[in-house]
Motif scaffolding. Structure first.
Motif, PDB file in Angstrom:
ATOM      1  N   ALA A 144       1.035  -1.159  -0.090  1.00  0.00           N
ATOM      2  CA  ALA A 144      -0.021  -0.065  -0.139  1.00  0.00           C
ATOM      3  C   ALA A 144       0.852   1.197   0.009  1.00  0.00           C
ATOM      4  N   VAL A 145       0.306   2.313  -0.707  1.00  0.00           N
ATOM      5  CA  VAL A 145       1.101   3.603  -0.652  1.00  0.00           C
ATOM      6  C   VAL A 145       0.718   4.134   0.746  1.00  0.00           C
ATOM      7  N   ILE A 146       2.027   4.503   1.305  1.00  0.00           N
ATOM      8  CA  ILE A 146       1.800   5.169   2.813  1.00  0.00           C
ATOM      9  C   ILE A 146       2.297   6.656   2.522  1.00  0.00           C
ATOM     10  N   TYR A 147       1.690   7.472   3.454  1.00  0.00           N
ATOM     11  CA  TYR A 147       2.374   8.889   3.428  1.00  0.00           C
ATOM     12  C   TYR A 147       2.534   9.141   4.900  1.00  0.00           C
ATOM     13  N   LYS A 148       3.647  10.009   5.128  1.00  0.00           N
ATOM     14  CA  LYS A 148       3.842  10.574   6.570  1.00  0.00           C
ATOM     15  C   LYS A 148       3.937  11.852   6.580  1.00  0.00           C
ATOM     16  N   THR A 149       3.625  12.660   7.553  1.00  0.00           N
ATOM     17  CA  THR A 149       3.787  14.098   7.668  1.00  0.00           C
ATOM     18  C   THR A 149       5.141  14.321   7.961  1.00  0.00           C
ATOM     19  N   ALA A 150       5.538  15.571   7.253  1.00  0.00           N
ATOM     20  CA  ALA A 150       6.857  16.239   7.615  1.00  0.00           C
ATOM     21  C   ALA A 150       6.543  17.862   7.599  1.00  0.00           C
ATOM     22  N   GLY A 151       6.083  18.249   8.975  1.00  0.00           N
ATOM     23  CA  GLY A 151       5.584  19.579   8.909  1.00  0.00           C
ATOM     24  C   GLY A 151       4.374  19.727   8.289  1.00  0.00           C
ATOM     25  N   SER A 152       4.110  20.592   7.544  1.00  0.00           N
ATOM     26  CA  SER A 152       2.776  20.733   6.823  1.00  0.00           C
ATOM     27  C   SER A 152       2.788  19.839   5.556  1.00  0.00           C
ATOM     28  N   LEU A 153       3.663  18.991   5.365  1.00  0.00           N
ATOM     29  CA  LEU A 153       3.897  18.213   3.924  1.00  0.00           C
ATOM     30  C   LEU A 153       3.709  16.814   4.198  1.00  0.00           C
ATOM     31  N   LEU A 154       3.094  16.410   3.300  1.00  0.00           N
ATOM     32  CA  LEU A 154       2.878  14.755   3.099  1.00  0.00           C
ATOM     33  C   LEU A 154       3.743  14.188   2.297  1.00  0.00           C
ATOM     34  N   ILE A 155       4.698  13.201   2.825  1.00  0.00           N
ATOM     35  CA  ILE A 155       5.641  12.391   2.075  1.00  0.00           C
ATOM     36  C   ILE A 155       5.380  10.967   1.920  1.00  0.00           C
ATOM     37  N   LYS A 156       5.705  10.395   0.689  1.00  0.00           N
ATOM     38  CA  LYS A 156       5.555   9.026   0.570  1.00  0.00           C
ATOM     39  C   LYS A 156       6.572   8.494   1.106  1.00  0.00           C
ATOM     40  N   ALA A 157       6.276   7.343   1.805  1.00  0.00           N
ATOM     41  CA  ALA A 157       7.342   6.652   2.724  1.00  0.00           C
ATOM     42  C   ALA A 157       6.865   5.069   2.765  1.00  0.00           C
TER      43      ALA A 157
END
Length: 124
Positions: free
Chosen positions: A57-70
């Motif tokens: 599954a495609v997962i995103y995590k937060t980095a400040g106000s961004l969502l980054i694929k992880a």
């Protein structure tokens, strides 16, 4: 009240001030404890949800106000590490809380002794 306070012996006044400081410290510790517990619950819920998702599954995590694929495994590792740190922090805060509660109890006992002796003297 401040008039009554100024009539008390200096050592009793100091104990009262110390008691107030300790009570404020205790409130602060309890607020930290609540914040850590809330964050720990949030991390546990996130780990549980992550376990339900497929490995690809495609997962995103937060980095400040961004969502980054992880990567799921990396996110899972990070969350478990965070959970471990929060558990350690929770243990430390619990120890602090117990220590401060003991100090508050000790000062309250001493104050009761002081105040009973002061009131006994003023009755004489």
């Amino acid at each position: 009240m401040s008039d009554e306070l100024s009539k008390l012996p200096p050592n009793v006044q100091e104990r009262l001030l110390r008691l107030q400081q300790l009570q404020q410290t205790l409130q602060s510790i309890m607020a930290q404890k609540q914040q850590v517990e809330m964050e720990k619950v949030e991390v546990e819920q996130t780990v549980a949800e992550l376990a339900k998702t497929a490995d690809d599954a495609v997962i995103y995590k937060t980095a400040g106000s961004l969502l980054i694929k992880a990567e799921k495994t990396k996110v899972n590792e990070d969350l478990n590490e965070r959970k471990s740190l929060l558990e350690t922090r929770s243990t430390v805060i619990a120890r602090q809380e117990e220590r401060v509660k003991a100090q508050v109890k000790e000062i309250q006992t001493k104050l009761q002794e002081d105040l009973s002796s002061v009131s006994g003297q003023s009755l004489s």
